[in-house]
Design a protein around this motif. Structure first.
Motif, short mmCIF file in Angstrom:
data_model
loop_
_atom_site.label_atom_id
_atom_site.label_comp_id
_atom_site.label_asym_id
_atom_site.label_seq_id
_atom_site.Cartn_x
_atom_site.Cartn_y
_atom_site.Cartn_z
N PHE A 7 0.83 -1.20 0.00
CA PHE A 7 0.00 0.00 0.00
C PHE A 7 0.87 1.25 0.00
O PHE A 7 0.63 2.19 -0.77
N LEU A 8 1.88 1.30 0.89
CA LEU A 8 2.72 2.49 0.99
C LEU A 8 3.50 2.77 -0.29
O LEU A 8 3.77 3.92 -0.63
N LEU A 9 3.84 1.72 -1.04
CA LEU A 9 4.60 1.88 -2.28
C LEU A 9 3.70 1.88 -3.50
O LEU A 9 4.20 1.84 -4.64
N SER A 10 2.38 1.89 -3.28
CA SER A 10 1.39 1.91 -4.37
C SER A 10 1.57 0.74 -5.33
O SER A 10 1.27 0.84 -6.52
N GLN A 24 8.98 9.50 -1.36
CA GLN A 24 7.81 10.33 -1.64
C GLN A 24 6.52 9.53 -1.59
O GLN A 24 5.52 9.96 -1.00
N PHE A 25 6.51 8.34 -2.20
CA PHE A 25 5.33 7.49 -2.18
C PHE A 25 4.95 7.11 -0.75
O PHE A 25 3.77 7.13 -0.38
N ILE A 26 5.96 6.76 0.05
CA ILE A 26 5.69 6.37 1.45
C ILE A 26 5.09 7.54 2.22
O ILE A 26 4.09 7.39 2.94
N LEU A 27 5.68 8.75 2.06
CA LEU A 27 5.19 9.93 2.76
C LEU A 27 3.77 10.29 2.31
O LEU A 27 2.88 10.54 3.14
N ILE A 31 0.61 10.09 4.80
CA ILE A 31 -0.07 11.33 5.17
C ILE A 31 -1.53 11.32 4.70
O ILE A 31 -2.45 11.65 5.46
N LEU A 32 -1.74 10.92 3.44
CA LEU A 32 -3.10 10.96 2.90
C LEU A 32 -4.01 9.95 3.59
O LEU A 32 -5.21 10.19 3.75
N SER A 33 -3.47 8.82 4.02
CA SER A 33 -4.27 7.85 4.76
C SER A 33 -4.76 8.45 6.07
O SER A 33 -5.94 8.30 6.44
N LEU A 34 -3.84 9.16 6.77
CA LEU A 34 -4.24 9.83 8.01
C LEU A 34 -5.27 10.93 7.75
O LEU A 34 -6.22 11.10 8.51
N VAL A 35 -5.06 11.66 6.65
CA VAL A 35 -6.00 12.72 6.29
C VAL A 35 -7.39 12.15 6.02
O VAL A 35 -8.41 12.67 6.49
N ILE A 67 -8.83 9.77 -3.62
CA ILE A 67 -8.69 9.69 -5.08
C ILE A 67 -7.21 9.81 -5.47
O ILE A 67 -6.73 9.11 -6.37
N THR A 68 -6.47 10.69 -4.76
CA THR A 68 -5.04 10.83 -5.04
C THR A 68 -4.29 9.53 -4.77
O THR A 68 -3.39 9.15 -5.52
N ILE A 69 -4.66 8.84 -3.67
CA ILE A 69 -4.05 7.54 -3.35
C ILE A 69 -4.28 6.55 -4.49
O ILE A 69 -3.39 5.81 -4.90
N ILE A 70 -5.51 6.54 -5.02
CA ILE A 70 -5.86 5.63 -6.13
C ILE A 70 -5.08 5.99 -7.39
O ILE A 70 -4.50 5.13 -8.07
N LEU A 71 -5.04 7.30 -7.72
CA LEU A 71 -4.36 7.74 -8.94
C LEU A 71 -2.86 7.48 -8.89
O LEU A 71 -2.23 7.24 -9.93
N ALA A 72 -2.29 7.52 -7.68
CA ALA A 72 -0.85 7.30 -7.54
C ALA A 72 -0.44 5.90 -7.97
O ALA A 72 0.73 5.65 -8.28
N ARG A 73 -1.38 4.97 -8.00
CA ARG A 73 -1.08 3.58 -8.36
C ARG A 73 -1.02 3.38 -9.87
O ARG A 73 -0.69 2.29 -10.35
N ARG A 74 -1.37 4.42 -10.65
CA ARG A 74 -1.39 4.27 -12.11
C ARG A 74 0.01 4.21 -12.68
O ARG A 74 0.28 3.40 -13.57
N SER A 75 0.90 5.09 -12.21
CA SER A 75 2.29 5.06 -12.68
C SER A 75 3.16 5.76 -11.65
O SER A 75 2.67 6.53 -10.82
#
Length: 498
Positions: A7-10, A24-27, A31-35, A67-75
């Motif tokens: 999850f942390l590395l998408s 960057q991916f881990i941070l 952060i977004l999970s906590l948000v 949504i940002t967490i989901i989009l980060a997994r695209r590339s």
């Protein structure tokens, strides 16, 4: 753990040179999970308390983060676009909230500035710091409440100071990284040139081999399985202060005291995959002093054995920044693997030594003994004379245990008043019994504390590899049971596991 890591590395795998992107991916995902969790909960609370507008803002922010967490997994590169957009989106949301709850809401700008600095660097961080200050100064334009100059100064000064400290921190990192990259490139080029020439010497005449033997560069040939030295040149002998025969009876862990089995295993995997590996480590001389080296490792065949050659170049004073980082690394490594009170290997390093002992015993079809040592009546000393007396006892016990076994054996502190010992290459159970009796006798001698003499004894349990088990954790468990059997029959003695 694998699910959390994924999850942390998408879901991406990162190369060694993509360390900053990986971070960057881990941070971002952390952060977004906590948000998402915190704003989702806050939005729910606000909704049921009648704050519908604020609840709507919180839910929108939480959904945007999700949504940002989901989009980060695209590339891997999508994060470079999504982070600035998300930071901008949060800026407008904070400004909207700021307008409704007043100057107290400005504290969220500090969080935004921190995120901008750490996720996108100083330029983006400065940009969001400036527009945040402008938003605070224009508060009265969007609110009916009037604020004093002192209130504006009170909230903007911490933001300006935070921005300044973060900017200087990023600036320092850029300078240090640039210096390290420059020195790394210089060292890698120097090592590459040296090793390219010296690797060929192994296949040439005695005359060329003599040149390799006498070069100031430290050269070692190491057995690929046991990590035992098979060859050392004069440069290594002069640098470390050991004789050739002494070095040939040692392994790489003896002069690289912070090196552990798992680290070497990774280097071997790199050598098998790429043919070579590079590392920075610290050598310990015979007199106890130490120095940093840049190492280049290359897999070879030596005397019909799988081996690897190590070319070590001492790090000169010119590489001060890199040397300082090396010292910090070695200090942290020592603290992670050694008990601070007794200076003995701790549980982590003991597990590594146990793994090595099992691998060696399998390879040589040999045995080793594991001794579980527990002090009798140690709690009484702590309760009667205090922890200072207890610390003196533990240090003296550690010293006596080490003096009773060979230097090649491992004595470690497990926790509290419990110690573990690995005895390798013994002839029979009778020889182990002799050492165990020696340990029992040594520990029952008085220990001086001020004008008093403290008496402690010990109970020892013994398990044997592979007779009792071939598994490390099981050997520890069986030795622990045997130790309790020794306590049950009167203490101050030892028992084998049966």
């Amino acid at each position: 753990m694998s699910i959390i890591k994924n999850f942390l590395l998408s879901g991406f795998n990162f190369e060694e040179e993509e360390y900053e992107l990986k971070l960057q991916f881990i941070l971002v995902n952390s952060i977004l999970s906590l948000v998402v969790i915190m704003l989702g909960f806050l939005g729910f609370v606000r909704y049921i308390t009648g704050q519908e507008i604020q609840a709507f803002v919180d839910i929108i922010a939480a959904l945007s983060s999700f949504i940002t967490i989901i989009l980060a997994r695209r590339s891997k590169h999508s994060i470079n676009i999504s982070i600035p957009i998300l930071l901008g989106f949060f800026y407008f949301l904070i400004s909207f909230t700021f307008r409704n709850i007043g100057i107290l809401g400005s504290t969220w700008y500090v969080v935004l500035i921190l995120a901008a600095f750490f996720l996108k660097g100083k330029k983006v961080g400065l940009f969001f710091a400036i527009i945040s200050i402008l938003a605070i100064l224009s508060l009265e334009q969007f609110s009916d409440v009037k604020y004093t100059m002192f209130q504006y100064i009170y909230i903007t000064i911490p933001i300006i100071l935070s921005m300044t400290f973060l900017y200087l921190y990023e600036q320092r990192n850029e300078i240090l990284n640039a210096l390290l990259k420059k020195q790394k490139a210089f060292l890698e080029e120097e090592v590459h040139q040296q090793t390219k020439e010296l690797s060929q010497l192994l296949l040439k005449s005695e005359e060329l081999a003599s040149i390799m033997k006498n070069t100031l560069l430290e050269i070692y040939i190491v057995d690929f399985e046991s990590d035992q030295y098979l060859y050392v040149n004069d440069g290594a002998i002069k640098a470390l202060g050991y004789s050739k025969s002494e070095l040939l009876s040692m392994n790489i862990y003896d002069i690289n005291t912070s090196m552990i089995h798992d680290t070497v295993k990774k280097f071997k995997e790199m050598m098998q995959k790429n043919g070579n590996a590079v590392n920075i480590s610290q050598h310990t001389r015979k007199d106890g002093s130490s120095y940093g080296v840049q190492s280049f490792m290359h897999k070879i065949s030596y005397e019909k054995k799988d081996a690897y050659v190590i070319f070590d170049i001492q790090i000169s004073s010119a590489q001060k920044a890199q040397s300082e980082i090396l010292k910090q690394k070695e200090t942290l490594a020592y603290q992670a693997h050694y008990d601070t009170l007794t200076k003995l290997p701790n549980r982590i390093l003991f597990k590594d030594r146990l793994t090595q002992a099992i691998a060696k015993a399998k390879r040589n079809d040999s045995k080793f003994a594991l001794l579980f040592v527990d002090l009798d009546h140690f709690k009484d000393i702590n309760d009667t004379y205090g922890h200072k007396a207890g610390d003196i006892v533990l240090r003296e016990v550690a010293k006596r245990l080490k003096n009773c076994v060979r230097e090649s054996d491992t004595v470690s502190r497990l926790s509290g008043d419990e110690f573990l010992i690995i005895l390798e290459d013994f002839d029979s159970n009778e020889s182990i019994a002799v050492i165990a009796k020696l340990l029992v006798d040594a520990l029952q001698l008085p220990i001086r504390f001020g004008d008093k003499e403290l008496i402690v004894t010990c109970s020892i349990g013994i398990s044997i590899y592979p007779t009792d088990s071939r598994d490390g954790d099981t050997l520890i468990k069986y030795a622990d049971r045997a130790m309790y059997n020794a306590k049950n029959v009167g203490k101050n003695n030892f028992k084998f596991y049966t």
